[in-house]
Design an enzyme around this catalytic site. Structure first.
Site, PDB file in Angstrom:
ATOM      1  N   GLU A  44      39.175 -27.974  30.288  1.00  0.00           N
ATOM      2  CA  GLU A  44      39.828 -26.683  30.101  1.00  0.00           C
ATOM      3  C   GLU A  44      39.425 -25.711  31.213  1.00  0.00           C
ATOM      4  O   GLU A  44      38.251 -25.618  31.571  1.00  0.00           O
ATOM      5  CB  GLU A  44      39.438 -26.113  28.736  1.00  0.00           C
ATOM      6  CG  GLU A  44      40.110 -24.795  28.395  1.00  0.00           C
ATOM      7  CD  GLU A  44      39.659 -24.227  27.051  1.00  0.00           C
ATOM      8  OE1 GLU A  44      40.392 -23.397  26.489  1.00  0.00           O
ATOM      9  OE2 GLU A  44      38.572 -24.607  26.571  1.00  0.00           O
ATOM     10  N   LYS A 118      48.323 -23.005  25.544  1.00  0.00           N
ATOM     11  CA  LYS A 118      47.492 -23.010  24.337  1.00  0.00           C
ATOM     12  C   LYS A 118      48.039 -22.030  23.308  1.00  0.00           C
ATOM     13  O   LYS A 118      48.184 -20.830  23.577  1.00  0.00           O
ATOM     14  CB  LYS A 118      46.053 -22.652  24.734  1.00  0.00           C
ATOM     15  CG  LYS A 118      45.019 -22.745  23.633  1.00  0.00           C
ATOM     16  CD  LYS A 118      43.646 -22.498  24.234  1.00  0.00           C
ATOM     17  CE  LYS A 118      42.526 -22.612  23.215  1.00  0.00           C
ATOM     18  NZ  LYS A 118      41.195 -22.422  23.847  1.00  0.00           N
ATOM     19  N   CYS A 155      41.416 -27.446  23.451  1.00  0.00           N
ATOM     20  CA  CYS A 155      40.158 -26.962  22.877  1.00  0.00           C
ATOM     21  C   CYS A 155      40.290 -26.502  21.421  1.00  0.00           C
ATOM     22  O   CYS A 155      40.431 -27.320  20.521  1.00  0.00           O
ATOM     23  CB  CYS A 155      39.585 -25.858  23.759  1.00  0.00           C
ATOM     24  SG  CYS A 155      37.831 -25.505  23.412  1.00  0.00           S
TER      25      CYS A 155
END
Length: 280
Positions: A44, A118, A155
């Site tokens: 990430e 995300k 994540c």
């Protein structure tokens, strides 16, 4: 999709500056390719520190356009030169003042295929991400690559089962979860959640984490990157917890059909009974 896909994960320590971080990542990609990797995923926000440990507008300077920024263009060249599919997580500027936590997906011939932004953004001590990122607005795309259909889930998103399932329903066979996660409660969950998602959704998961303590805070990123199969079993060993490492593993996609025939979770879904799940 080929019967066996050789896939790679890259975990890195912060080197101290963006240029050397990118150079290190390129070398790690070449290492993976030299071992036969056909697809490689970076961690990430790979080219920077995990700046979300603080709230500071100076770190907006790490944003780049995707796909028209310099790092995406460089990684397109790297993908083509090495014949590998790349998943490249970066800090994206859509327009001035509008930023996303994004992963670009590049095919083995260097073609830019698209991005995942995300969707789930944390705002807790040491992970002040709402200061830096808008929530994603592209849903849960799956990409047709030289190694077949892959998905990306970044994540914190791993804590949300809905996106994992959306990627499976869209046909993903391998889902990559690039992360920046530190010791504490999440270290226990690291070995729990991705294997559970692989089982529930009947695909392979590649879990990638950075390593080291960075100057911006006391988060101790513990690495331990790994692949897990749809039976919930690690494919080989996980990476170590203190240093850069390249993990390359063979993923036997024939296992997907075996598991789906055995468990038939997709057959036995009851979407007609799930209306309450999407109520605000």
């Amino acid at each position: 999709m080929a019967g066996i896909v050789r896939a790679g994960l890259v975990q890195q320590q912060w080197t101290g500056d963006k240029d050397s971080m990118i150079a290190s990542a390129v070398e790690h990609i070449r290492t993976a390719a030299s071992q036969g990797a056909q697809v490689v995923c970076l961690q990430e926000l790979f080219y920077g520190p995990y700046f979300c440990q603080v709230q500071d507008t100076d770190y907006y300077s790490y944003t780049e356009k995707i796909p028209d920024g310099p790092t995406t263009r460089l990684m397109q060249e790297v993908a083509e030169q090495n014949g590998v599919v790349l998943i490249v997580p970066m800090y994206e500027q859509e327009q001035p003042g509008v930023y996303y936590n994004t992963a670009a997906v590049i095919d083995a011939d260097g073609t830019y295929l698209g991005m995942h932004r995300k969707n789930h953004i944390p705002q807790v001590k040491g992970f002040w991400e709402k200061f830096y990122f808008r929530p994603g607005n592209l849903g849960y795309p799956v990409f047709d690559t030289a190694v077949g259909r892959i998905g990306v889930y970044i994540c914190y998103e791993r804590h949300f089962p809905e996106g994992w399932r959306a990627l499976g329903l869209a046909g993903a066979k391998i889902v990559f979860n690039p992360s920046a996660t530190s010791r504490g409660l999440s270290e226990y969950l690291w070995r729990l959640e991705q294997p559970a998602a692989a089982v529930a959704n009947e695909y392979f998961v590649g879990a990638i984490n950075r390593v080291g303590v960075e100057p911006l805070g006391d988060n101790d990123f513990y690495g331990q990157s790994y692949f897990v199969d749809p039976r919930g079993q690690l494919v080989g060993e996980a990476a170590g917890d203190t240093s850069d490492e390249v993990v390359v593993r063979d993923l036997d996609l024939a296992v997907l059909d075996e598991v789906r025939d055995l468990w038939a979770f997709y057959r036995d879904r009851r979407p007609d009974s799930y209306d309450s799940l999407v109520q605000p």
